[in-house]
Write a protein that holds these residues in place. Sequence first.
Motif, mmCIF file in Angstrom:
data_model
loop_
_atom_site.group_PDB
_atom_site.id
_atom_site.type_symbol
_atom_site.label_atom_id
_atom_site.label_comp_id
_atom_site.label_asym_id
_atom_site.label_seq_id
_atom_site.Cartn_x
_atom_site.Cartn_y
_atom_site.Cartn_z
ATOM 1 N N PHE A 195 0.817 -1.211 0.000
ATOM 2 C CA PHE A 195 0.000 0.000 0.000
ATOM 3 C C PHE A 195 0.857 1.270 0.000
ATOM 4 C CE2 PHE A 195 -3.667 -2.451 2.181
ATOM 5 C CZ PHE A 195 -4.048 -2.948 0.945
ATOM 6 N N GLU A 196 2.152 1.133 -0.210
ATOM 7 C CA GLU A 196 3.008 2.298 -0.362
ATOM 8 C C GLU A 196 3.196 2.532 -1.859
ATOM 9 O OE1 GLU A 196 7.239 4.084 1.305
ATOM 10 O OE2 GLU A 196 6.352 2.265 2.138
ATOM 11 N N TYR A 197 2.551 3.561 -2.376
ATOM 12 C CA TYR A 197 2.445 3.740 -3.814
ATOM 13 C C TYR A 197 3.581 4.585 -4.389
ATOM 14 C CZ TYR A 197 -2.246 1.964 -2.982
ATOM 15 O OH TYR A 197 -3.313 1.201 -2.605
ATOM 16 N N ALA A 198 3.767 4.429 -5.699
ATOM 17 C CA ALA A 198 4.827 5.155 -6.398
ATOM 18 C C ALA A 198 4.466 6.632 -6.519
ATOM 19 C CB ALA A 198 5.049 4.548 -7.777
ATOM 20 N N GLY A 199 5.505 7.460 -6.617
ATOM 21 C CA GLY A 199 5.317 8.895 -6.728
ATOM 22 C C GLY A 199 5.247 9.360 -8.169
ATOM 23 N N PRO A 200 5.646 10.599 -8.431
ATOM 24 C CA PRO A 200 5.551 11.157 -9.796
ATOM 25 C C PRO A 200 6.361 10.357 -10.798
ATOM 26 C CG PRO A 200 5.925 12.888 -8.184
ATOM 27 C CD PRO A 200 6.098 11.603 -7.456
ATOM 28 N N GLN A 201 5.879 10.374 -12.028
ATOM 29 C CA GLN A 201 6.526 9.662 -13.134
ATOM 30 C C GLN A 201 7.408 10.632 -13.907
ATOM 31 O OE1 GLN A 201 6.083 6.460 -13.564
ATOM 32 N NE2 GLN A 201 6.792 5.959 -15.621
ATOM 33 N N ILE A 202 8.662 10.240 -14.156
ATOM 34 C CA ILE A 202 9.544 11.109 -14.933
ATOM 35 C C ILE A 202 9.172 11.022 -16.411
ATOM 36 C CG2 ILE A 202 11.426 10.923 -13.276
ATOM 37 C CD1 ILE A 202 12.760 8.907 -15.098
ATOM 38 N N PHE A 215 2.641 -2.657 -15.658
ATOM 39 C CA PHE A 215 2.254 -1.333 -15.165
ATOM 40 C C PHE A 215 2.977 -1.007 -13.859
ATOM 41 C CE2 PHE A 215 -0.431 1.196 -12.321
ATOM 42 C CZ PHE A 215 -0.562 2.362 -13.055
ATOM 43 N N LEU A 216 2.934 -1.931 -12.893
ATOM 44 C CA LEU A 216 3.566 -1.676 -11.602
ATOM 45 C C LEU A 216 5.074 -1.507 -11.748
ATOM 46 C CD1 LEU A 216 1.580 -4.197 -9.360
ATOM 47 C CD2 LEU A 216 1.221 -1.731 -9.587
ATOM 48 N N TYR A 217 5.672 -2.267 -12.666
ATOM 49 C CA TYR A 217 7.119 -2.178 -12.857
ATOM 50 C C TYR A 217 7.513 -0.833 -13.470
ATOM 51 C CZ TYR A 217 11.820 -3.173 -14.578
ATOM 52 O OH TYR A 217 13.165 -3.117 -14.844
ATOM 53 N N THR A 218 6.823 -0.425 -14.524
ATOM 54 C CA THR A 218 7.184 0.824 -15.192
ATOM 55 C C THR A 218 6.754 2.048 -14.391
ATOM 56 O OG1 THR A 218 5.127 0.645 -16.504
ATOM 57 C CG2 THR A 218 7.165 -0.181 -17.495
ATOM 58 N N ARG A 219 5.868 1.872 -13.419
ATOM 59 C CA ARG A 219 5.506 2.974 -12.531
ATOM 60 C C ARG A 219 6.390 2.988 -11.278
ATOM 61 N NH1 ARG A 219 4.521 6.575 -11.324
ATOM 62 N NH2 ARG A 219 2.744 6.724 -9.928
ATOM 63 N N SER A 220 7.383 2.070 -11.215
ATOM 64 C CA SER A 220 8.365 2.034 -10.118
ATOM 65 C C SER A 220 7.733 1.754 -8.766
ATOM 66 C CB SER A 220 9.143 3.358 -10.065
ATOM 67 O OG SER A 220 9.818 3.594 -11.283
ATOM 68 N N PHE A 221 6.705 0.891 -8.753
ATOM 69 C CA PHE A 221 6.157 0.431 -7.480
ATOM 70 C C PHE A 221 7.156 -0.504 -6.812
ATOM 71 C CE2 PHE A 221 2.281 2.166 -8.967
ATOM 72 C CZ PHE A 221 1.392 2.209 -7.908
ATOM 73 N N LEU A 222 7.040 -0.613 -5.496
ATOM 74 C CA LEU A 222 7.837 -1.599 -4.792
ATOM 75 C C LEU A 222 7.459 -2.987 -5.298
ATOM 76 C CD1 LEU A 222 7.609 -0.220 -1.128
ATOM 77 C CD2 LEU A 222 9.475 0.075 -2.773
#
Length: 499
Positions: A195-202, A215-222
């Motif tokens: 439940f700790e979500y990724a921040g802004p996308q570069i 999706f989770l990988y390219t959004r840099s989720f844990l």
Amino acid sequence: MALPADLAARSALSRVCSHCSVSFRRQAGARLPNGLFQASQRQQQQRSVHSKCPPPRAAVDNNVPKPAPTSVTKRFSSGFAFGSNAPAPTKTEKKRVLEADDLFHSFTNSPIPEIRKRAAFMRQYARCNHPDHQPHGNLAPAHVDFECPDCGIPVSCSKEHWADDYEKHLEICDTLRQINEDDHDLRSGRFFPEFEYAGPQIDEALINMTNWDTFLYTRSFLAIDDDRSMRQATRLLTYPVTIASVLHELSPYNLKSGGRLTAEGLKSFSALRYTLHPPKNGGGMDIKGLRVEAPPVRLFILGARAESSLPRDVWVQLAHVFPGSRIHLIFIGPESMTNRDNEFPLPPRTATNPFGAIVEDRVWPTMKISTIVDYYHTLHKTGHFYPYDPYFDCFVMFHPGLGHPASSHEWVETLPMLLETKAPIIVTGYTQEDMERDVAWVNKTAHGEFDMLLEPGENRFRSLRWDLNDLDPQDVSAGNWGVWAFRGKRYETTRKDSE
């Protein structure tokens, strides 16, 4: 001249990747201005987000745990801000109740009081589905009372009927056991890193929307390596990501074979994508960098129930997926304040706020959320949101029950007004049957007056967690299982030259 603290922090964070921003937040989270990174601890409140079903499933909402109060949110802030360096639990914090290898318990004998109450509710209202209790059977209807030892959920009125219908029960027994363990896991008191979500996308990192993993990988989720953790995470993320998967320029729904997007759909969604993916304008933070900005994209969430009470960090994911545009989420529906009891009483209806809307203006610098407890057709008649623009407006209905016998009458007046706006309408369904029933109702009610934008089919970003209907233990569904879209038909005018 030095920039203000909040502007300087935002400027710095916009130049780092999401991995670095998470690390920066953990190291200096206590010094960040309020509003930059709302701590992900709100996900830790462990809300049981009940599926938004049409009646008669509404009675199940009474058994869903209410959101934790604000004080609980504050207690977890340091733990989420500093990750592994979180302080030891205090006496007021919720301690772990169940271990990872001790999640299976029968509903009736569960160590969790909320689940025991749920079992009592099922025994009081759910019916046994044995053929003897059907209209052509020889026994009167009876409530469930016997719990299957394999899944721990009351499914039959007696052990004899359970054994007699065991072969049919086996079709969903494993799924029911998974639901049982997931419900206990949600209330086990463990820490939820998912439940700790990724921040802004570069800008340089493209988002891959092929499936949940990409999706989770390219959004840099844990990294989420556990299936149960993935189910818990997708149960919440399915709402914003389903919208993003349809509206994004890299949407998996396209004109290719199996892409399900229609020619009319390409026209409508291309208009929205033009607004959601604006070109760089060279703007900056000083006076010389001021540029004219487009109005925010308005996403009308009609018939809102469970999705309106989602932690705001979940909805902020839309702002990260579309960082170049402003977004205004508008939850509309008589039950749009479900599970938000701590926000009552509602604001008074005044001349400046005629419908008593609850406005959350700084959820994110580019996102605003409004909640209106009223029917959409009431608002439409007043022209409150007029004019509508296909480049800036989109309607979304999560599990609306358009074709459900108990709720279809609520949409009869609304549907013609939605078609009149000519804006795209995205609809989801619990199951294939639920989705096809809604499509059939729209075909029957507005035949020839709408264009299909996205053919009905399974949603790539459906919830991976299954849900149980407490009024019918044999009814298992998944949040946003299917998705489709339509809009009011546009008539092309032609000119006939006179001879």
